[in-house]
Design a protein around this motif. Structure first.
Motif, PDB file in Angstrom:
ATOM      1  N   VAL A  29       0.831  -1.207   0.000  1.00  0.00           N
ATOM      2  CA  VAL A  29       0.000   0.000   0.000  1.00  0.00           C
ATOM      3  C   VAL A  29       0.866   1.259   0.000  1.00  0.00           C
ATOM      4  CG1 VAL A  29      -1.700   1.366   1.289  1.00  0.00           C
ATOM      5  CG2 VAL A  29      -2.024  -1.099   1.023  1.00  0.00           C
ATOM      6  N   THR A  44      -4.969  10.320  -0.162  1.00  0.00           N
ATOM      7  CA  THR A  44      -5.421   8.928  -0.042  1.00  0.00           C
ATOM      8  C   THR A  44      -5.139   8.387   1.357  1.00  0.00           C
ATOM      9  OG1 THR A  44      -5.087   8.557  -2.407  1.00  0.00           O
ATOM     10  CG2 THR A  44      -5.191   6.605  -0.987  1.00  0.00           C
ATOM     11  N   SER A  47      -7.422   9.867   3.896  1.00  0.00           N
ATOM     12  CA  SER A  47      -8.740   9.225   3.826  1.00  0.00           C
ATOM     13  C   SER A  47      -8.728   7.855   4.494  1.00  0.00           C
ATOM     14  CB  SER A  47      -9.168   9.102   2.364  1.00  0.00           C
ATOM     15  OG  SER A  47     -10.420   8.482   2.268  1.00  0.00           O
ATOM     16  N   ILE A  48      -7.668   7.092   4.259  1.00  0.00           N
ATOM     17  CA  ILE A  48      -7.548   5.777   4.902  1.00  0.00           C
ATOM     18  C   ILE A  48      -7.535   5.947   6.422  1.00  0.00           C
ATOM     19  CG2 ILE A  48      -5.948   3.856   5.321  1.00  0.00           C
ATOM     20  CD1 ILE A  48      -5.128   4.143   2.320  1.00  0.00           C
ATOM     21  N   ASN A  49      -6.741   6.891   6.910  1.00  0.00           N
ATOM     22  CA  ASN A  49      -6.642   7.101   8.363  1.00  0.00           C
ATOM     23  C   ASN A  49      -7.968   7.520   8.971  1.00  0.00           C
ATOM     24  OD1 ASN A  49      -3.943   6.393   8.485  1.00  0.00           O
ATOM     25  ND2 ASN A  49      -3.222   8.490   8.232  1.00  0.00           N
ATOM     26  N   THR A  51     -10.990   6.814   7.673  1.00  0.00           N
ATOM     27  CA  THR A  51     -11.927   5.693   7.514  1.00  0.00           C
ATOM     28  C   THR A  51     -11.676   4.605   8.544  1.00  0.00           C
ATOM     29  OG1 THR A  51     -12.120   6.160   5.154  1.00  0.00           O
ATOM     30  CG2 THR A  51     -12.782   3.962   5.884  1.00  0.00           C
ATOM     31  N   ILE A  52     -10.407   4.332   8.832  1.00  0.00           N
ATOM     32  CA  ILE A  52     -10.085   3.241   9.765  1.00  0.00           C
ATOM     33  C   ILE A  52     -10.646   3.512  11.163  1.00  0.00           C
ATOM     34  CG2 ILE A  52      -7.819   3.933  10.651  1.00  0.00           C
ATOM     35  CD1 ILE A  52      -6.968   0.983   9.918  1.00  0.00           C
TER      36      ILE A  52
END
Length: 157
Positions: A29, A44, A47-49, A51-52
């Protein structure tokens, strides 16, 4: 099967799931994010951080932390054949996964969340993030894998 065996089984599953979530970041990743423009890669990961924090992963991470803590305490208070493995699994998970996450990864995530790749400071932060964050993620991945093995060995004893 005792309640300790049930908790140990939960620990094996939880540690395995956590390792399975961390490993892709260490493996591909972050490498993929490096190939994107700094703005795209940074947005990106931001956003991942975010969302998690709203995902089932957070529940698994926290429940596994609590279970590891309980098993570590039980290992010390009710010493038996599998206790060395329980204690090893608990210590490796609590220090190598939980503490590393809180001390090294979360502060980097928070700094990244507040930054913009469109500024020189943001671009420097992103370059540092890609190095430091992933190095500590390697530690978390290895610790979660090792804790899985230790808890499984505790069940086998």
């Amino acid at each position: 099967m005792t309640w300790v065996d049930i908790l140990t089984t939960v620990a094996v599953l939880g540690c395995g799931l956590v390792a399975g979530a961390f490993m892709p970041f260490s493996s591909f990743v972050v490498r993929t994010l490096r190939e994107l423009s700094p703005d795209e890669g940074m947005r990106t990961m931001q956003s991942i951080n975010r969302t998690i924090l709203r995902s089932s992963f957070l529940l698994v991470f926290l429940v596994t932390t609590l279970v590891a803590l309980v098993l570590g305490i039980v290992a010390v208070l009710e010493w038996r054949a599998g206790s060395p493995w329980l204690l090893a699994g608990a210590l490796v998970y609590l220090v190598g996964v939980f503490v590393v996450t809180i001390v090294f990864n979360v502060p980097r995530n928070n700094a990244l969340d507040a930054a913009s790749a469109r500024t020189p400071d943001g671009q420097r932060l992103w370059a540092d993030y890609l190095q430091g964050w992933v190095a500590w993620n390697h530690v978390r991945t290895a610790a979660a894998c090792l804790a899985t093995v230790f808890f499984a060995l505790a069940l086998a004893v």
